[in-house]
Design a protein around this motif. Sequence first.
Motif, PDB file in Angstrom:
ATOM      1  N   PHE A 173       9.419  -0.515   9.122  1.00 37.92           N
ATOM      2  CA  PHE A 173       8.963   0.565  10.098  1.00 37.92           C
ATOM      3  C   PHE A 173       8.170   1.376   9.153  1.00 37.92           C
ATOM      4  O   PHE A 173       7.159   1.857   9.583  1.00 37.92           O
ATOM      5  CB  PHE A 173      10.105   1.371  10.988  1.00 37.92           C
ATOM      6  CG  PHE A 173       9.544   2.443  11.461  1.00 37.92           C
ATOM      7  CD1 PHE A 173       8.436   2.319  12.704  1.00 37.92           C
ATOM      8  CD2 PHE A 173       9.727   3.904  10.929  1.00 37.92           C
ATOM      9  CE1 PHE A 173       8.284   3.484  13.218  1.00 37.92           C
ATOM     10  CE2 PHE A 173       9.295   4.779  11.597  1.00 37.92           C
ATOM     11  CZ  PHE A 173       8.495   4.803  12.750  1.00 37.92           C
ATOM     12  N   PHE A 174       8.767   1.885   7.938  1.00 33.93           N
ATOM     13  CA  PHE A 174       8.378   3.240   7.191  1.00 33.93           C
ATOM     14  C   PHE A 174       7.126   2.644   6.516  1.00 33.93           C
ATOM     15  O   PHE A 174       6.125   3.357   6.161  1.00 33.93           O
ATOM     16  CB  PHE A 174       9.197   3.694   6.363  1.00 33.93           C
ATOM     17  CG  PHE A 174       9.810   4.921   7.260  1.00 33.93           C
ATOM     18  CD1 PHE A 174       9.341   5.909   7.592  1.00 33.93           C
ATOM     19  CD2 PHE A 174      11.204   4.777   7.309  1.00 33.93           C
ATOM     20  CE1 PHE A 174      10.065   7.067   8.145  1.00 33.93           C
ATOM     21  CE2 PHE A 174      12.148   5.785   8.035  1.00 33.93           C
ATOM     22  CZ  PHE A 174      11.499   6.999   8.419  1.00 33.93           C
ATOM     23  N   THR A 175       6.992   1.330   6.189  1.00 38.52           N
ATOM     24  CA  THR A 175       5.986   0.535   5.500  1.00 38.52           C
ATOM     25  C   THR A 175       4.795   0.679   6.349  1.00 38.52           C
ATOM     26  O   THR A 175       3.921   1.016   5.807  1.00 38.52           O
ATOM     27  CB  THR A 175       6.595  -0.767   5.033  1.00 38.52           C
ATOM     28  OG1 THR A 175       7.549  -0.935   4.207  1.00 38.52           O
ATOM     29  CG2 THR A 175       5.169  -1.546   4.443  1.00 38.52           C
ATOM     30  N   TYR A 176       4.951   0.156   7.445  1.00 36.90           N
ATOM     31  CA  TYR A 176       3.767   0.076   8.381  1.00 36.90           C
ATOM     32  C   TYR A 176       3.326   1.754   8.540  1.00 36.90           C
ATOM     33  O   TYR A 176       1.908   1.846   8.774  1.00 36.90           O
ATOM     34  CB  TYR A 176       4.145  -0.543   9.805  1.00 36.90           C
ATOM     35  CG  TYR A 176       3.863  -2.088   9.510  1.00 36.90           C
ATOM     36  CD1 TYR A 176       2.462  -2.472   9.836  1.00 36.90           C
ATOM     37  CD2 TYR A 176       4.780  -2.921   9.188  1.00 36.90           C
ATOM     38  CE1 TYR A 176       2.132  -3.939   9.672  1.00 36.90           C
ATOM     39  CE2 TYR A 176       4.627  -4.334   9.194  1.00 36.90           C
ATOM     40  CZ  TYR A 176       3.262  -4.693   9.358  1.00 36.90           C
ATOM     41  OH  TYR A 176       3.028  -6.092   9.427  1.00 36.90           O
ATOM     42  N   ILE A 206      -1.351  -8.507   5.494  1.00 34.76           N
ATOM     43  CA  ILE A 206      -0.766  -8.254   3.889  1.00 34.76           C
ATOM     44  C   ILE A 206       0.356  -7.387   4.032  1.00 34.76           C
ATOM     45  O   ILE A 206       1.239  -7.403   3.129  1.00 34.76           O
ATOM     46  CB  ILE A 206      -2.027  -8.138   3.090  1.00 34.76           C
ATOM     47  CG1 ILE A 206      -2.392  -6.510   3.262  1.00 34.76           C
ATOM     48  CG2 ILE A 206      -3.078  -9.078   2.930  1.00 34.76           C
ATOM     49  CD1 ILE A 206      -3.383  -6.066   2.122  1.00 34.76           C
ATOM     50  N   THR A 207       0.315  -6.382   4.954  1.00 32.09           N
ATOM     51  CA  THR A 207       1.386  -5.433   4.966  1.00 32.09           C
ATOM     52  C   THR A 207       2.685  -6.089   5.329  1.00 32.09           C
ATOM     53  O   THR A 207       3.893  -5.676   5.012  1.00 32.09           O
ATOM     54  CB  THR A 207       1.142  -4.099   6.022  1.00 32.09           C
ATOM     55  OG1 THR A 207      -0.066  -3.662   5.450  1.00 32.09           O
ATOM     56  CG2 THR A 207       2.272  -3.342   5.825  1.00 32.09           C
ATOM     57  N   LEU A 208       2.786  -6.999   6.574  1.00 31.23           N
ATOM     58  CA  LEU A 208       3.942  -7.699   6.802  1.00 31.23           C
ATOM     59  C   LEU A 208       4.771  -8.410   5.704  1.00 31.23           C
ATOM     60  O   LEU A 208       5.952  -8.198   5.605  1.00 31.23           O
ATOM     61  CB  LEU A 208       3.586  -8.821   7.887  1.00 31.23           C
ATOM     62  CG  LEU A 208       4.862  -9.601   8.415  1.00 31.23           C
ATOM     63  CD1 LEU A 208       5.793  -8.513   9.207  1.00 31.23           C
ATOM     64  CD2 LEU A 208       4.472 -10.516   9.659  1.00 31.23           C
ATOM     65  N   PRO A 209       4.141  -9.234   4.843  1.00 31.70           N
ATOM     66  CA  PRO A 209       4.991  -9.615   3.821  1.00 31.70           C
ATOM     67  C   PRO A 209       5.462  -8.723   2.661  1.00 31.70           C
ATOM     68  O   PRO A 209       6.471  -8.809   2.274  1.00 31.70           O
ATOM     69  CB  PRO A 209       4.176 -10.720   3.024  1.00 31.70           C
ATOM     70  CG  PRO A 209       2.804 -10.330   3.680  1.00 31.70           C
ATOM     71  CD  PRO A 209       2.837  -9.787   4.770  1.00 31.70           C
ATOM     72  N   GLY A 210       4.586  -7.806   2.567  1.00 27.60           N
ATOM     73  CA  GLY A 210       4.996  -6.689   1.787  1.00 27.60           C
ATOM     74  C   GLY A 210       6.203  -5.862   2.155  1.00 27.60           C
ATOM     75  O   GLY A 210       7.067  -5.668   1.448  1.00 27.60           O
ATOM     76  N   ALA A 211       6.131  -5.665   3.304  1.00 25.82           N
ATOM     77  CA  ALA A 211       7.401  -4.959   4.047  1.00 25.82           C
ATOM     78  C   ALA A 211       8.643  -5.754   3.908  1.00 25.82           C
ATOM     79  O   ALA A 211       9.580  -5.253   4.034  1.00 25.82           O
ATOM     80  CB  ALA A 211       6.892  -4.509   5.682  1.00 25.82           C
ATOM     81  N   ILE A 212       8.603  -7.035   4.485  1.00 20.84           N
ATOM     82  CA  ILE A 212       9.619  -7.751   4.420  1.00 20.84           C
ATOM     83  C   ILE A 212      10.200  -8.100   2.902  1.00 20.84           C
ATOM     84  O   ILE A 212      11.502  -8.125   2.852  1.00 20.84           O
ATOM     85  CB  ILE A 212       9.428  -9.185   5.055  1.00 20.84           C
ATOM     86  CG1 ILE A 212       9.017  -9.320   6.571  1.00 20.84           C
ATOM     87  CG2 ILE A 212      10.579 -10.258   4.768  1.00 20.84           C
ATOM     88  CD1 ILE A 212       8.492 -10.414   7.115  1.00 20.84           C
ATOM     89  N   SER A 213       9.623  -8.260   2.117  1.00 20.66           N
ATOM     90  CA  SER A 213       9.860  -8.367   0.799  1.00 20.66           C
ATOM     91  C   SER A 213      10.452  -7.015   0.083  1.00 20.66           C
ATOM     92  O   SER A 213      11.744  -7.205  -0.481  1.00 20.66           O
ATOM     93  CB  SER A 213       8.500  -8.597  -0.344  1.00 20.66           C
ATOM     94  OG  SER A 213       8.063  -9.621   0.001  1.00 20.66           O
ATOM     95  N   THR A 231       0.837  -1.155   0.076  1.00 17.92           N
ATOM     96  CA  THR A 231       0.135   0.083  -0.053  1.00 17.92           C
ATOM     97  C   THR A 231       0.893   1.314   0.083  1.00 17.92           C
ATOM     98  O   THR A 231       0.477   2.363  -0.428  1.00 17.92           O
ATOM     99  CB  THR A 231      -0.952  -0.067   1.474  1.00 17.92           C
ATOM    100  OG1 THR A 231      -1.793  -1.262   1.272  1.00 17.92           O
ATOM    101  CG2 THR A 231      -1.903   1.293   1.271  1.00 17.92           C
ATOM    102  N   ALA A 232       2.057   1.164   0.591  1.00 19.08           N
ATOM    103  CA  ALA A 232       2.708   2.608   0.932  1.00 19.08           C
ATOM    104  C   ALA A 232       3.805   2.726  -0.467  1.00 19.08           C
ATOM    105  O   ALA A 232       4.315   3.856  -0.660  1.00 19.08           O
ATOM    106  CB  ALA A 232       3.797   2.165   2.141  1.00 19.08           C
ATOM    107  N   GLY A 233       3.625   1.786  -1.368  1.00 20.25           N
ATOM    108  CA  GLY A 233       4.489   2.029  -2.579  1.00 20.25           C
ATOM    109  C   GLY A 233       5.775   2.169  -2.639  1.00 20.25           C
ATOM    110  O   GLY A 233       6.681   1.384  -1.705  1.00 20.25           O
TER     111      GLY A 233
END
Length: 442
Positions: free
Chosen positions: A322-325, A368-375, A269-271
């Motif tokens: 952190f910044f993704t969340y 869904i944000t957790l795997p996105g942030a780790i990726s 979501t954060a792009g």
Amino acid sequence: MKLVDSVRNISKIPELRDRIVYTILLLVVYRVGSHITIPGVDASAVAAASQAPSNDLFGLFDLFVGGAFKRASVFALGIMPYISSAIIIQLLGAVTPYFQKLQKEGEEGRRKINQYTRYGTVVIAAMQAWGVSVSLASPSSFGQPIVPDPGLFFTISTVIMLTASTIFAMWLGERITERGIGNGISLLIMIGILARFPQSLVAEFQSVSMGNKNWIVEVVILAIMVAIVAGVVLLTVGTRRIPVQYAKRVVGRKVYGGSMQYIPMRINTAGVMPIIFAQSIMFVPSTIVSFFPESETMQQVASFIAYDSWGYALIFGLMIVFFTYFYTAIAFNPKDVADTMQRQGGFIPGVRPGKSTSDFIDNILTKITLPGAISLAIIAILPTILTKFGNVTPGFAHFFGGTSLLIIVGVALDTLQQVESHLLMRHYDGFMKSGKVRGRKA
């Protein structure tokens, strides 16, 4: 053939054609400015010194500004001070009641926030310009003296020149956003990165031709690079759709609602903003270290946060998560979505309206944000891993993954979406057969 038809359709729309031409012209102005050397600097000495590869964080900064930093250009700072100022303002918006109030005041609040962001850009640009002037005056920065007459006048003129150039670059980005196509600030960063790609690619193939690398291994590396690009595209456009049912309403003689719609929740979501935010923060310690070129302690700190160090990779990866969340929480508010659905008579099947719906959406968003942030974090530190274990030149590793690839893919998709929207509004086919790029709203 489909691409050719889409390009032909673009030429048939005067407004879209003019926007694209306007954007290209301003990007050309920005690139021309990146080749103008700061007054008081020996251009020939800079050209000789800039041939040496830089594998530190300043080398990455130089990548973002298209080589303007190593050329001691008037655009040496690029647009990064503006990004840093925007980060600070958004952080204040999360913890300061005054900025929270501005965020809720609509257009007037956004105008004031933009004004404060510009003020912060001037302050940050002046501080970084001072650090650049100290670095230029120090022979150890470029390996040889490049300023014939260092002194107070050179420092003051450099600070004024670099600060004014950053404000001009910010103005160019705003004009592109307003009258051109795409996000102007992001396009300035992307064009700076792409400007170095041909040179890095040629250097990589020269290394193969000289026998330093096996061409079979190089083909495998390029194939992996294509796979990583495809993975980044999937991460950027991937969505989780939440079904929403709207109750039927009779208004006069017309019946509204009764249809099933979906809330598209992107995995990322954060792009690209978490990458830009984290990268801007990582530039701050290096800027501070540049003020003390003779300090051994500061040089040890510089080696710890060097671009190819594990310390940098660890800190950078954690900051991205952190910044993704953080940015996701700013960009997507589950409570506002739940309240809007309830007012319009919508509900998620099996979930009660109101707080239960807000908690349901927030739970899915967190998962869904957790795997996105780790990726994002893994992709961002890939250049460090490749530099250490893959025998890939640092310049080419920037494009293999990391911040550069994420910015290029994210900005390219966003710009493509805007072009496609103009085509669809005028009943032309977009770049995809279905009329819209999958996973993105038309």
